[in-house]
Design a protein around this motif. Structure first.
Motif, PDB file in Angstrom:
ATOM      1  N   ASP A   1       2.413 -63.996  41.480  1.00  0.00           N
ATOM      2  CA  ASP A   1       1.804 -65.279  41.857  1.00  0.00           C
ATOM      3  C   ASP A   1       0.979 -65.154  43.132  1.00  0.00           C
ATOM      4  O   ASP A   1      -0.109 -65.729  43.259  1.00  0.00           O
ATOM      5  CB  ASP A   1       2.887 -66.344  42.054  1.00  0.00           C
TER       6      ASP A   1
ATOM      7  N   ARG B   1      -5.291 -78.261  42.674  1.00  0.00           N
ATOM      8  CA  ARG B   1      -4.134 -77.390  42.482  1.00  0.00           C
ATOM      9  C   ARG B   1      -3.122 -77.550  43.618  1.00  0.00           C
ATOM     10  O   ARG B   1      -1.907 -77.513  43.394  1.00  0.00           O
ATOM     11  CB  ARG B   1      -4.607 -75.945  42.397  1.00  0.00           C
TER      12      ARG B   1
ATOM     13  N   ASN C   1       0.690 -78.750  43.116  1.00  0.00           N
ATOM     14  CA  ASN C   1       1.852 -77.966  43.538  1.00  0.00           C
ATOM     15  C   ASN C   1       2.880 -78.849  44.246  1.00  0.00           C
ATOM     16  O   ASN C   1       4.096 -78.726  44.029  1.00  0.00           O
ATOM     17  CB  ASN C   1       1.415 -76.837  44.468  1.00  0.00           C
TER      18      ASN C   1
ATOM     19  N   ASN D   1       6.600 -79.628  42.821  1.00  0.00           N
ATOM     20  CA  ASN D   1       7.768 -79.368  43.659  1.00  0.00           C
ATOM     21  C   ASN D   1       8.643 -80.621  43.762  1.00  0.00           C
ATOM     22  O   ASN D   1       9.878 -80.558  43.667  1.00  0.00           O
ATOM     23  CB  ASN D   1       7.306 -78.911  45.042  1.00  0.00           C
TER      24      ASN D   1
ATOM     25  N   HIS E   1      10.917 -69.736  43.447  1.00  0.00           N
ATOM     26  CA  HIS E   1       9.450 -69.837  43.552  1.00  0.00           C
ATOM     27  C   HIS E   1       8.931 -69.295  44.867  1.00  0.00           C
ATOM     28  O   HIS E   1       7.734 -69.227  45.061  1.00  0.00           O
ATOM     29  CB  HIS E   1       9.023 -71.299  43.373  1.00  0.00           C
TER      30      HIS E   1
ATOM     31  N   GLY F   1       3.936 -72.422  46.435  1.00  0.00           N
ATOM     32  CA  GLY F   1       3.232 -73.693  46.246  1.00  0.00           C
ATOM     33  C   GLY F   1       2.878 -74.336  47.575  1.00  0.00           C
ATOM     34  O   GLY F   1       1.747 -74.802  47.778  1.00  0.00           O
TER      35      GLY F   1
END
Length: 468
Positions: free
Chosen positions: A304, A363, A367, A371, A427, A431
């Motif tokens: 990512d 984006r 994110n 979340n 993650h 983000g």
């Protein structure tokens, strides 16, 4: 490479010197025209020459010695004469009192000056004392001004010379003002080029297009310096972008190289776990599986990170209200499957413009929404608030989940920054890192907080452009 055309420029000092010279010549021209008009009025008989009163006094001086106080013929004197008869005790060229006055055609102010042989504050006043045949003194008062030819105009209108002087002053002031405005507009045009160049640079325009040309040498030098700074900044950003691309490629290659041995380790551990192992051996195998699963999460984070790069597309003008409405649809799609209620509070006024990279900004907010939807409890709520505050556009995402742990609040927005299990899900904080990077690339910021009532709040702030 564009061929530069050599343009004629002048220094700022030269421009100001030219302004002073042009203004002086214009004022001189106005003064010449003023005197020419006076001559025209004299030739036309509207006014008399400035020495007309002096000549009239001389003519009266030739007639007065044959007169006496009892036989004083005022009608025989020229109409420009101002006179006062003083009793025989008054000596020529001496002061007199009001009690010495026998007769006069002067006004009170003129008489007061004549008795004291004084002059007004502006302009000279002259006197000629002529004794009459009986010893009475006639004092003539005159000045060098251009009077109206018509006696009726002299009684009604202000003094011609004073009026004409006031008109000259107004004409000169108007000339100076006009020349100043002309030079001011030229300087405004030059500074407008500098302002436009600064606005283009502030807006991220790093193209090789010229920033314009100025006719003032100092302004032209400033524009060329801005172009050199812009070119240097563009080269620096290109080098930085190349380094980021190289880093991403290295991360992607590392993630790819680690994937195969990790798959072998995890596969063999799974085979071992299928066997009927004693507890002493099963516990290490399960530890290997847990470690392999965690390592897989790290590899996913590396992939990512390698792909989470900002779009190189230039900023564009976005309709803030429409953009927020589109984000609201995305938020609804993210929250509905998780059983979370979504609310959009779109406070952007119609016409508000955002100058931003659409893909990156969308984006980043998505994110934050993802979340919030992930950690909001089932039946809970996620709210996206969009509003204008102090010239900045705010995108605030709030949920009623467990809130951010201290590690996230202190290091949130840093790559691979995570908290405890209450707010992490493998993650690795990418983000929030991406949202912070997008905000800062637009001159804004990302702030995280845990509101007093519970939950988590993430606010992405960036400057808003002028409404169209």
């Amino acid at each position: 490479m564009e061929k530069r055309v050599k343009r004629r420029t002048r220094t700022l000092g030269g421009l100001l010197a030219s302004y002073l010279l042009r203004t002086g010549l214009a004022c001189a021209a106005v003064a010449v025209v003023w005197f020419a008009l006076v001559l025209v009025l004299i030739e036309a008989g509207f006014i008399l020459p400035a020495n007309s009163a002096a000549r009239a006094a001389q003519q009266a001086a030739e007639l007065l010695p044959a007169m006496s106080a009892d036989h004083f013929d005022a009608g025989a004197l020229p109409d420009l004469c101002r006179w006062v008869l003083l009793d025989a005790g008054t000596a020529p060229s001496s002061l007199a009192a009001a009690g010495d006055v026998l007769a006069t055609n002067m006004t009170d102010a003129q008489l007061q000056l004549a008795l004291t042989l004084d002059s007004p504050a502006l302009g000279g006043q002259y006197y000629l004392d002529v004794p009459l045949i009986d010893g009475t003194l006639c004092r003539l008062q005159y000045d060098f001004v251009a009077p109206y030819a018509d006696p009726a105009l002299r009684r009604v209108l202000p003094d011609f010379q004073t009026l004409w002087a006031v008109l000259l002053v107004l004409a000169l002031a108007g000339t100076v003002l006009a020349m100043t405005r002309r030079t001011g507009r030229r300087l405004q045009a030059e500074t407008a080029r500098l302002t436009d160049a600064c606005r283009r640079l502030a807006g991220g325009d790093l193209s090789g297009q010229p920033l314009g040309h100025a006719r003032v040498r100092e302004f032209e030098q400033a524009l060329r310096t801005m172009e050199r700074l812009r070119d240097g900044l563009a080269d620096s950003l290109k080098a930085q972008w190349a380094m980021e691309q190289q880093r991403s490629e290295h991360i992607a290659a590392l993630a790819h190289d680690l994937k195969t041995p990790l798959a072998i380790i995890q596969g063999n551990a799974e085979l071992l776990a299928e066997d009927d192992l004693p507890d002493a051996q099963r516990q290490p195998v399960e530890a290997i599986l847990r470690g392999a699963d965690r390592a897989g999460q790290y590899l996913a984070a590396l992939r990512d990170a390698a792909g989470a790069q900002l779009s190189p597309a230039p900023p564009e003008d976005l309709d803030a209200a429409a953009f927020a409405a589109a984000l609201g649809q995305t938020g609804q799609a993210l929250c509905a499957p998780a059983g979370v209620d979504f609310r959009l509070e779109n406070g952007f006024a119609p016409g508000l413009c955002l100058h931003a990279r659409r893909q990156n900004l969308g984006r980043a907010v998505e994110n934050l929404l993802a979340n919030a939807a992930r950690f909001a409890p089932k039946g809970g709520a996620v709210t996206l608030t969009c509003r204008l505050e102090g010239g900045d556009a705010l995108f605030a995402v709030q949920d009623d989940g467990p809130g951010f742990p201290p590690e996230i609040l202190h290091g949130g927005g840093q790559m691979l920054a995570t908290g405890d299990a209450a707010r992490t899900d493998g993650h690795q904080g990418l983000g929030l890192w991406f949202a912070r990077t997008v905000a800062e690339s637009h001159g804004g910021s990302l702030t995280l907080a845990n509101p007093t009532g519970g939950g988590a709040l993430a606010v992405l702030r960036l400057p808003a452009a002028d409404g169209k």
